[in-house]
Design an enzyme around this catalytic site. Structure first.
Site, PDB file in Angstrom:
ATOM      1  N   CYS A 139       0.089  -3.971   1.602  1.00  0.00           N
ATOM      2  CA  CYS A 139      -0.212  -3.194   2.806  1.00  0.00           C
ATOM      3  C   CYS A 139      -1.219  -2.092   2.487  1.00  0.00           C
ATOM      4  CB  CYS A 139       1.061  -2.598   3.395  1.00  0.00           C
ATOM      5  SG  CYS A 139       0.784  -1.661   4.925  1.00  0.00           S
ATOM      6  N   CYS A 142      -0.617   1.108   4.395  1.00  0.00           N
ATOM      7  CA  CYS A 142       0.481   1.916   3.867  1.00  0.00           C
ATOM      8  C   CYS A 142       0.075   2.650   2.584  1.00  0.00           C
ATOM      9  CB  CYS A 142       1.691   1.037   3.551  1.00  0.00           C
ATOM     10  SG  CYS A 142       2.230  -0.035   4.883  1.00  0.00           S
ATOM     11  N   ASP A 143      -0.599   1.950   1.691  1.00  0.00           N
ATOM     12  CA  ASP A 143      -0.772   2.444   0.325  1.00  0.00           C
ATOM     13  C   ASP A 143      -2.198   2.768  -0.084  1.00  0.00           C
ATOM     14  OD1 ASP A 143       1.984   2.102  -0.029  1.00  0.00           O
ATOM     15  OD2 ASP A 143       1.739   0.023  -0.648  1.00  0.00           O
TER      16      ASP A 143
END
Length: 320
Positions: A139, A142-143
């Site tokens: 992701c 997300c990261d």
């Protein structure tokens, strides 16, 4: 014939993670006495995530496992019955619905909230799993922030991979986009955007043979060119996989309407499925956003939809 001794449950939640636990919190506070079966992977995909910095309420960030432990504790505190177990069979042909847990325990549920999530597709490399959460991620949204100013690689050829590559390009110094075949699968519009982003370098006809690291974090990736039969290495600190997700919904395929990929279809802006009394929330019905906060939000929606449904069954439909 149904067994006479089956446990009767007003609200059954299948799966944990942000959506399942949020549904449990809301239904418990509504006195629906929910029972939640965690599934084999307690806490969902977030328990494999290290730092979470994009969930509101955690100004200093939080470890994914710690965050889900808090969800679990809160759901338990407000009265949800949280049980470790895996739902192995369902029968939605009539209400109450027949559910089997761990292949043996029978349950009759007046309503069911499905929160089984989706699992990222991986390349199948041992090194990929070794560095999961330590430089390997599925992701970028997300990261990606954790790799600001660094060089990273992303595997994939579709619209999602292109979109995530563009997201990374805003944060990272250089983005290697690794494509197994000679062309993209992404739409022409997305390809055009990738090709016109200076710090994205696309490598076609390459397969990833190994994610390289020092035993603690990612340091690169070893690639193989299918045309030249040459090996090459890219030096990166982040390695993202964007080859798709598999919704954990196979169990419900005989009963529920799904799209071609297996995501459960819900009606309008609700969490209602084609079977009255069965609701779906989180990544099991969301092929687009797949974020912890959107999953939690849809868990709240499922709980409210479930509460309304039970009220209608008990008191008759609400007047519009």
């Amino acid at each position: 014939m149904r067994e006479a001794q089956q446990e009767r449950i007003k609200c059954l939640i299948i799966g944990s993670g942000p959506s399942g636990y949020t549904a449990a919190i809301y239904t418990a506070r509504a006195d629906l006495k929910p029972v939640l079966y965690t599934g084999l992977f307690i806490g969902g995909q977030l328990t494999k995530t290290s730092d979470v910095e994009n969930y509101p309420g955690y100004p200093d960030g939080v470890m994914g496992a710690e965050m889900m432990a808090g969800f679990h504790k809160q759901a338990s505190r407000v009265g949800a019955d949280l049980r470790i177990g895996d739902v192995s069979a369902v029968d939605f042909s009539q209400s109450p619905f027949s559910v089997t847990v761990d292949g043996e325990k029978g349950i009759l549920a007046d309503t069911v909230i499905i929160a089984t999530g989706a699992t990222p597709k991986w390349l199948g490399l041992a090194s990929e799993q070794q560095y999961a959460g330590a430089g390997v991620s599925a992701c970028a949204t997300c990261d990606g922030f954790f790799f600001k100013g660094q060089d990273v690689a992303i595997v994939g050829a579709g619209d999602t991979a292109a979109e995530e590559a563009l997201h990374l390009a805003k944060l990272c110094k250089k983005v290697y986009m690794l494509v197994r075949k000679a062309s993209f699968k992404a739409s022409k519009a997305m390809v055009h955007r990738v090709e016109n982003t200076p710090n994205i370098k696309v490598l076609f006809n390459v397969e990833v043979k190994e994610v390289l690291g020092d035993g603690v974090k990612v340091q690169g990736a070893r690639l193989f060119n299918n045309i030249t039969d040459e090996e090459l290495t890219v030096d990166v600190t982040g390695f993202f996989v964007a080859i798709g997700h598999h919704p954990n919904t196979d169990l419900f395929r005989p009963w529920l309407t799904m799209d071609k990929a297996g995501y459960i279809k819900t009606k309008g802006c609700s969490t209602r499925t084609n079977v009255p009394g069965v609701f779906c929330c989180g990544d099991a019905q969301d092929p687009v956003y797949r974020q912890a906060i959107t999953a939690a939000g849809s868990g709240c929606m499922a709980a409210l939809d479930c509460e309304r449904f039970l009220s209608e069954m008990e008191q008759g439909p609400f007047e519009s």
